[in-house]
Design a protein around this motif. Structure first.
Motif, mmCIF file in Angstrom:
data_model
loop_
_atom_site.group_PDB
_atom_site.id
_atom_site.type_symbol
_atom_site.label_atom_id
_atom_site.label_comp_id
_atom_site.label_asym_id
_atom_site.label_seq_id
_atom_site.Cartn_x
_atom_site.Cartn_y
_atom_site.Cartn_z
ATOM 1 N N VAL A 150 0.844 -1.197 0.000
ATOM 2 C CA VAL A 150 0.000 0.000 0.000
ATOM 3 C C VAL A 150 0.880 1.248 0.000
ATOM 4 C CG1 VAL A 150 -1.681 1.292 1.382
ATOM 5 C CG2 VAL A 150 -1.844 -1.201 1.205
ATOM 6 N N GLN A 151 0.578 2.192 -0.918
ATOM 7 C CA GLN A 151 1.306 3.462 -0.852
ATOM 8 C C GLN A 151 0.418 4.605 -0.360
ATOM 9 O OE1 GLN A 151 2.917 4.671 -4.631
ATOM 10 N NE2 GLN A 151 0.927 5.145 -5.529
ATOM 11 N N LYS A 152 -0.906 4.439 -0.503
ATOM 12 C CA LYS A 152 -1.788 5.531 -0.101
ATOM 13 C C LYS A 152 -3.142 4.980 0.327
ATOM 14 C CE LYS A 152 -3.695 9.798 -2.037
ATOM 15 N NZ LYS A 152 -3.684 10.697 -3.184
ATOM 16 N N VAL A 153 -3.703 5.576 1.398
ATOM 17 C CA VAL A 153 -5.047 5.201 1.849
ATOM 18 C C VAL A 153 -5.889 6.461 1.975
ATOM 19 C CG1 VAL A 153 -6.423 4.152 3.693
ATOM 20 C CG2 VAL A 153 -4.150 3.224 3.149
ATOM 21 N N VAL A 154 -7.038 6.445 1.334
ATOM 22 C CA VAL A 154 -7.978 7.564 1.436
ATOM 23 C C VAL A 154 -9.210 7.052 2.184
ATOM 24 C CG1 VAL A 154 -9.404 9.217 0.164
ATOM 25 C CG2 VAL A 154 -7.101 8.633 -0.665
ATOM 26 N N LEU A 155 -9.528 7.702 3.312
ATOM 27 C CA LEU A 155 -10.657 7.296 4.163
ATOM 28 C C LEU A 155 -11.691 8.413 4.150
ATOM 29 C CD1 LEU A 155 -11.725 5.215 6.327
ATOM 30 C CD2 LEU A 155 -10.522 6.603 8.034
ATOM 31 N N HIS A 156 -12.885 8.120 3.662
ATOM 32 C CA HIS A 156 -13.959 9.126 3.559
ATOM 33 C C HIS A 156 -13.440 10.436 2.960
ATOM 34 C CE1 HIS A 156 -16.082 6.184 5.850
ATOM 35 N NE2 HIS A 156 -15.375 6.388 6.931
ATOM 36 N N GLY A 157 -12.631 10.293 1.921
ATOM 37 C CA GLY A 157 -12.162 11.468 1.190
ATOM 38 C C GLY A 157 -10.865 12.075 1.702
ATOM 39 N N ALA A 158 -10.379 11.663 2.871
ATOM 40 C CA ALA A 158 -9.145 12.246 3.431
ATOM 41 C C ALA A 158 -7.985 11.262 3.293
ATOM 42 C CB ALA A 158 -9.354 12.584 4.907
ATOM 43 N N THR A 159 -6.826 11.773 2.891
ATOM 44 C CA THR A 159 -5.634 10.925 2.820
ATOM 45 C C THR A 159 -5.132 10.699 4.248
ATOM 46 O OG1 THR A 159 -5.064 11.758 0.635
ATOM 47 C CG2 THR A 159 -3.286 10.738 1.899
ATOM 48 N N VAL A 160 -5.192 9.445 4.691
ATOM 49 C CA VAL A 160 -4.826 9.140 6.077
ATOM 50 C C VAL A 160 -3.537 8.326 6.169
ATOM 51 C CG1 VAL A 160 -7.155 9.351 7.035
ATOM 52 C CG2 VAL A 160 -6.417 7.162 6.045
ATOM 53 N N TYR A 161 -3.037 7.894 5.020
ATOM 54 C CA TYR A 161 -1.756 7.158 5.011
ATOM 55 C C TYR A 161 -1.099 7.393 3.668
ATOM 56 C CZ TYR A 161 1.655 3.367 4.887
ATOM 57 O OH TYR A 161 2.814 2.646 4.782
ATOM 58 N N GLU A 162 0.189 7.700 3.674
ATOM 59 C CA GLU A 162 0.905 7.843 2.415
ATOM 60 C C GLU A 162 2.378 7.532 2.648
ATOM 61 O OE1 GLU A 162 0.041 11.488 0.359
ATOM 62 O OE2 GLU A 162 0.468 10.540 -1.569
ATOM 63 N N ASN A 163 2.868 6.485 1.994
ATOM 64 C CA ASN A 163 4.279 6.102 2.047
ATOM 65 C C ASN A 163 4.863 6.084 3.456
ATOM 66 O OD1 ASN A 163 4.372 5.803 -0.789
ATOM 67 N ND2 ASN A 163 4.593 8.025 -1.009
ATOM 68 N N GLY A 164 4.171 5.401 4.351
ATOM 69 C CA GLY A 164 4.691 5.238 5.709
ATOM 70 C C GLY A 164 4.334 6.369 6.662
ATOM 71 N N GLU A 165 3.691 7.435 6.163
ATOM 72 C CA GLU A 165 3.305 8.560 7.029
ATOM 73 C C GLU A 165 1.788 8.583 7.186
ATOM 74 O OE1 GLU A 165 5.685 10.778 8.224
ATOM 75 O OE2 GLU A 165 7.213 9.534 7.249
ATOM 76 N N PHE A 166 1.329 9.220 8.278
ATOM 77 C CA PHE A 166 -0.110 9.346 8.555
ATOM 78 C C PHE A 166 -0.435 10.840 8.574
ATOM 79 C CE2 PHE A 166 1.439 5.390 10.183
ATOM 80 C CZ PHE A 166 0.449 4.477 9.852
ATOM 81 N N PRO A 167 -0.659 11.431 7.375
ATOM 82 C CA PRO A 167 -0.601 12.884 7.272
ATOM 83 C C PRO A 167 -1.717 13.708 7.906
ATOM 84 C CG PRO A 167 -1.083 11.885 5.129
ATOM 85 C CD PRO A 167 -0.872 10.780 6.100
ATOM 86 N N THR A 168 -2.942 13.173 8.007
ATOM 87 C CA THR A 168 -4.004 14.110 8.348
ATOM 88 C C THR A 168 -4.179 14.293 9.849
ATOM 89 O OG1 THR A 168 -6.294 14.713 7.954
ATOM 90 C CG2 THR A 168 -5.846 12.384 8.242
ATOM 91 N N ALA A 169 -4.390 15.533 10.241
ATOM 92 C CA ALA A 169 -4.687 15.817 11.641
ATOM 93 C C ALA A 169 -6.146 15.461 11.917
ATOM 94 C CB ALA A 169 -4.433 17.278 11.944
ATOM 95 N N ALA A 170 -7.014 15.773 10.977
ATOM 96 C CA ALA A 170 -8.448 15.520 11.167
ATOM 97 C C ALA A 170 -8.823 14.192 10.521
ATOM 98 C CB ALA A 170 -9.248 16.660 10.562
ATOM 99 N N ASN A 171 -8.479 13.107 11.187
ATOM 100 C CA ASN A 171 -8.787 11.779 10.657
ATOM 101 C C ASN A 171 -10.288 11.502 10.803
ATOM 102 O OD1 ASN A 171 -9.305 8.847 10.858
ATOM 103 N ND2 ASN A 171 -7.108 8.687 10.485
ATOM 104 N N PRO A 172 -10.962 11.161 9.680
ATOM 105 C CA PRO A 172 -12.421 11.004 9.742
ATOM 106 C C PRO A 172 -12.898 9.606 10.136
ATOM 107 C CG PRO A 172 -11.671 10.820 7.479
ATOM 108 C CD PRO A 172 -10.437 10.983 8.325
ATOM 109 N N ALA A 173 -12.055 8.817 10.815
ATOM 110 C CA ALA A 173 -12.424 7.434 11.154
ATOM 111 C C ALA A 173 -13.699 7.379 11.995
ATOM 112 C CB ALA A 173 -11.272 6.780 11.910
ATOM 113 N N ARG A 174 -14.487 6.345 11.754
ATOM 114 C CA ARG A 174 -15.790 6.202 12.419
ATOM 115 C C ARG A 174 -15.858 4.914 13.238
ATOM 116 N NH1 ARG A 174 -19.072 7.311 6.734
ATOM 117 N NH2 ARG A 174 -18.328 9.459 6.498
ATOM 118 N N VAL A 175 -16.649 4.943 14.285
ATOM 119 C CA VAL A 175 -17.016 3.718 14.994
ATOM 120 C C VAL A 175 -18.312 3.211 14.377
ATOM 121 C CG1 VAL A 175 -17.809 2.756 17.184
ATOM 122 C CG2 VAL A 175 -15.853 4.312 17.142
#
Ligand code: NCD
Ligand code: ZN
Length: 352
Positions: free
Chosen positions: A321-346
């Motif tokens: 995996v090089q990139k993960v987009v969760l509900h429109g936000a990039t939450v993982y890219e090349n080993g980094e977790f860039p977003t401060a406002a992670n939109p993850a849901r329960v």
């Protein structure tokens, strides 16, 4: 330029993220970072915590902890030792499925199979009951399905003996699905001398003939489930069962694809479509992953999981995996977790 594949965010219905109670092994932060790094945007966490999740209060406490930390969408399975059926209605409101153990494993929360019928009758009929069953309990498990009109999922099906019985039950039209782990697809008992304690898990690794049977009957296996089961080196040395797999499942499946054993369509079907359908999970077109098909070597030191080891350390995989987009936000890219406002849901089931 290496090929880049775009897949829907993968769903793993079987992880042990260990919080609360065993955060020396994993926690919601490290466990869900491992999920994203491995391409999973939804995980369903198992109830065999240090204190089993068998009361609504414990489930609510766990959900509150997860809400603060989770980096991916997460849902929870409730647990039962047969003595909490009065709490099912409340527990089910916050759970995706109910997990019961017919064999001993981490936690030691084995259920008397005589309670199964009552459990099936009490847990909401549209929510899955998940069974941990092995060769010695599969007959009881399959007999419990006769006349049943509710979904039952057989976890981490390890061997020919178990899969044959599930195939027979499916042929009778019984409402059963099953999953398989990368462990049982990619290593066998022949690897145990090499892996030592790191090859110990429940169900135990089987023969090459068992593994060949699983691969030959892939169409009868509904889903791939990682059974991400991290333990510290100390706990493994002391005999703990289980192997982490969130970061290695997709690379291993891609390796099987490169060897012609599996298609990309089958990976999507068994890691996204079927698990979403079986567990009633919402899907989102704005949740997807990009996989770079470029060989890399798995290194323990580079894993996100807190336990810091994998049976596949040092092995080359064809892509990751090089990139993960969760509900429109990039939450993982090349080993980094860039977003401060992670939109993850329960997640609770059927709530989309
Ligand atoms: C799991 C764990 O460590 O929680 N261990 C394992 O060997 N698979 C429990 C389980 O899924 O049986
Ligand atoms: Zn498990």
């Amino acid at each position: 330029m290496s090929e880049v594949l775009r897949l829907p965010g993968l769903v793993d219905v079987h992880v042990h993220l260990r919080e609360p109670g065993q955060t020396d092994k994993e926690d919601f932060d490290t466990g869900t970072r491992a999920a994203l790094a491995g391409g999973f945007t939804t995980v369903l966490d198992m109830p065999n915590n240090a204190l089993p999740i068998t009361t609504p209060e414990r489930l609510e406490e766990k959900i509150a902890l997860a809400r603060e930390k989770t980096m991916c969408d997460i849902g929870f399975h409730y647990g039962s030792l047969g003595d909490n059926l009065g709490t099912f209605a409340e527990g089910a409101k916050h759970a995706v499925g109910l997990k019961v153990y017919l064999n001993n494993t981490t936690g030691g929360y084995t259920l008397d199979p005589a309670r199964l019928k009552e459990i099936y009758a009490t847990w909401p009929r549209n929510q899955v009951v998940l069974l941990h069953t092995e060769e010695d309990t599969i007959d009881i498990a399959m007999a419990s399905l006769e006349g049943l009109d509710r979904p039952v999922h057989i976890c981490h099906m390890p061997s020919r003996a178990v899969l044959e019985k599930i195939i027979a039950a499916k042929q009778k039209g019984l409402p059963v699905t099953c999953g398989v782990t990368p462990n049982h697809l990619f290593i066998t008992e022949e690897d145990v001398p090499r892996l030592g304690v790191y090859g110990m898990m429940k169900p135990p690794l089987k023969t090459k003939a068992d593994q060949d049977f699983l691969w030959a009957h892939l169409d009868d296996i509904d889903i791939f489930e990682s059974d991400h089961a991290p333990h510290t080196h100390e706990d493994k040395a002391a005999g703990a069962f289980g192997v982490p797999n969130l970061e290695t499942t997709l690379p291993l499946l891609l390796k099987a694809r490169a060897e012609g054993k599996l298609t990309l369509e089958q990976i999507i079907d068994k890691c996204f479509t079927k698990p979403s359908e079986i567990f009633g999970l919402p899907t989102d077109d704005a949740t997807y992953i990009e996989v770079k098909m470029e060989p890399y070597v798995i290194h323990n030191a580079e894993l996100q999981t807190k336990c810091g080891w994998s049976p596949w350390d040092g092995e080359e995989m064809p892509g990751r995996v090089q990139k993960v987009v969760l509900h429109g936000a990039t939450v993982y890219e090349n080993g980094e977790f860039p977003t401060a406002a992670n939109p993850a849901r329960v997640l609770t089931p059927f709530d989309s």
